[in-house]
Design a protein around this motif. Structure first.
Motif, PDB file in Angstrom:
ATOM      1  N   VAL A 146       9.030  19.441  -3.171  1.00 60.63           N
ATOM      2  CA  VAL A 146       7.633  19.065  -3.388  1.00 60.63           C
ATOM      3  C   VAL A 146       7.319  17.791  -2.595  1.00 60.63           C
ATOM      4  O   VAL A 146       8.042  16.799  -2.664  1.00 60.63           O
ATOM      5  CB  VAL A 146       7.358  18.833  -4.884  1.00 60.63           C
ATOM      6  CG1 VAL A 146       5.948  18.260  -5.084  1.00 60.63           C
ATOM      7  CG2 VAL A 146       7.514  20.134  -5.658  1.00 60.63           C
ATOM      8  N   GLY A 147       6.259  17.863  -1.820  1.00 58.81           N
ATOM      9  CA  GLY A 147       5.836  16.712  -1.031  1.00 58.81           C
ATOM     10  C   GLY A 147       6.584  16.528   0.266  1.00 58.81           C
ATOM     11  O   GLY A 147       6.287  15.597   1.018  1.00 58.81           O
ATOM     12  N   LYS A 148       7.556  17.403   0.545  1.00 57.07           N
ATOM     13  CA  LYS A 148       8.332  17.303   1.781  1.00 57.07           C
ATOM     14  C   LYS A 148       7.871  18.357   2.778  1.00 57.07           C
ATOM     15  O   LYS A 148       7.354  19.402   2.398  1.00 57.07           O
ATOM     16  CB  LYS A 148       9.825  17.491   1.495  1.00 57.07           C
ATOM     17  CG  LYS A 148      10.434  16.426   0.594  1.00 57.07           C
ATOM     18  CD  LYS A 148      11.909  16.696   0.367  1.00 57.07           C
ATOM     19  CE  LYS A 148      12.530  15.652  -0.557  1.00 57.07           C
ATOM     20  NZ  LYS A 148      13.971  15.953  -0.824  1.00 57.07           N
ATOM     21  N   LYS A 149       8.083  18.104   4.037  1.00 54.20           N
ATOM     22  CA  LYS A 149       7.754  19.073   5.080  1.00 54.20           C
ATOM     23  C   LYS A 149       9.046  19.745   5.528  1.00 54.20           C
ATOM     24  O   LYS A 149       9.881  19.144   6.204  1.00 54.20           O
ATOM     25  CB  LYS A 149       7.077  18.394   6.271  1.00 54.20           C
ATOM     26  CG  LYS A 149       6.586  19.388   7.330  1.00 54.20           C
ATOM     27  CD  LYS A 149       5.748  18.701   8.378  1.00 54.20           C
ATOM     28  CE  LYS A 149       5.277  19.676   9.456  1.00 54.20           C
ATOM     29  NZ  LYS A 149       4.467  20.785   8.925  1.00 54.20           N
ATOM     30  N   LEU A 150       9.215  20.991   5.135  1.00 57.04           N
ATOM     31  CA  LEU A 150      10.412  21.739   5.494  1.00 57.04           C
ATOM     32  C   LEU A 150      10.225  22.429   6.842  1.00 57.04           C
ATOM     33  O   LEU A 150       9.102  22.693   7.269  1.00 57.04           O
ATOM     34  CB  LEU A 150      10.713  22.805   4.434  1.00 57.04           C
ATOM     35  CG  LEU A 150      10.969  22.345   2.999  1.00 57.04           C
ATOM     36  CD1 LEU A 150      11.358  23.544   2.130  1.00 57.04           C
ATOM     37  CD2 LEU A 150      12.040  21.271   2.933  1.00 57.04           C
TER      38      LEU A 150
END
Length: 298
Positions: A167-171
């Motif tokens: 959540v909130g990360k750019k994968l």
């Protein structure tokens, strides 16, 4: 959706509904509240995509649906348990599922946790002793191993853990695919593998082809879910629209754009169809199902 698939989907939904109703404890049996919650969450809802995959794969392999009821119910019970826990305040914190109040809203949070636990246990009990499964002890053990791996830290639960951490990360696209291969794809693969394990004497090449098909549609199913989360509405979805975006979760449209996500779904469908090249017309329902997954509206 083709007429043949529509008819078979309705057949499977009605068939597994009866099978589930017969296998769930009566709400008149103690503890009544827990059994009421189990029946509330499992019955009368959902597309039943996973049991349909079990039945449809079985049909491709010449197996009667009645002989797969225990396995089909087991994968659906695991799926419903995962939905109950996913909706909890500590997870996705949602109040709508399959068009009705989520378990912790309709009952309470403690009951929801216990309901998921009970459904998981019942799933493995069915694989161990359901009389409809026409397979020997070794076959049952392989089914239990398959579903346990698909459900646990190397499968669905592991995928959910990765999801919460993301959540909130750019994968990257490979990282997103890895998450969904576990969170969504593992149980879809198990649904297909339940039928291949029930088919005695099935050669490894055919089993591998069906497993690869399942891997492809497991991913395409999630890509389409991500698309619908942005393009559809709450009434059509039967769950809160836009929840993933609101929670800042990584999705295929967020990474690839909407056009790119739709192209990804199409590519996965084509790979799934290629996996069925070892079959003739007996696999047409599986081919139709792959197309339906990327064209559905809920």
């Amino acid at each position: 959706m083709s007429n043949a698939l529509k008819e078979y989907l309705i057949f499977c939904q009605n068939h597994v509904e009866r099978a589930l109703e017969n296998r769930l404890p009566s709400e008149n049996v103690l503890p009544k509240k827990l059994h009421e919650a189990m029946r509330y969450c499992v019955l009368d809802g959902g597309k039943r995509m996973r049991p349909m995959l079990t039945y449809c794969t079985g049909k491709t392999l010449g197996l009667a649906p009645e002989g797969l009821d225990g396995a089909a119910c087991a994968v659906e019970l695991i799926h419903v348990y995962s939905l109950i826990h996913d909706d909890l305040p500590a997870m996705d914190d949602d109040d709508l599922r399959r068009g009705k109040a989520t378990c912790h809203i309709a009952f309470d949070e403690a009951t929801a946790i216990l309901t998921g636990d009970a459904l998981q246990a019942l799933a493995f009990k069915l694989l161990a002793d359901d009389p409809t499964l026409k397979t020997d002890a070794e076959g049952r053990l392989k089914m239990i191993q398959c579903l346990a791996k698909a459900s646990g830290s190397q499968g669905m639960v592991g995928g959910q853990a990765i999801d919460l951490e993301s959540v909130g990360k750019k994968l990257t696209v490979p990282e997103l695919e890895n998450m969904h291969i576990h969170k969504t794809g593992a149980l879809i693969r198990a649904s297909v593998n339940m039928a291949t394990l029930a088919k005695q004497g099935l050669d490894a090449k055919t089993a591998d082809s069906l497993d690869h098909y399942a891997k492809c549609i497991g991913l395409s199913f999630q890509v389409k879910d991500d698309i619908l989360d942005e393009e559809s509405d709450t009434a059509t979805l039967g769950k809160t629209q836009g929840k993933d975006k609101d929670n800042d979760k990584p999705t295929y449209p967020a990474l690839l754009g909407m056009a790119g996500a739709k192209q990804k779904a199409q590519e996965l469908h084509e790979l799934a169809i290629d996996s069925l090249s070892v079959f003739g017309s007996e696999a047409d329902l599986l081919r139709d199902l792959s197309l339906y997954i990327i064209q559905r509206d809920h």
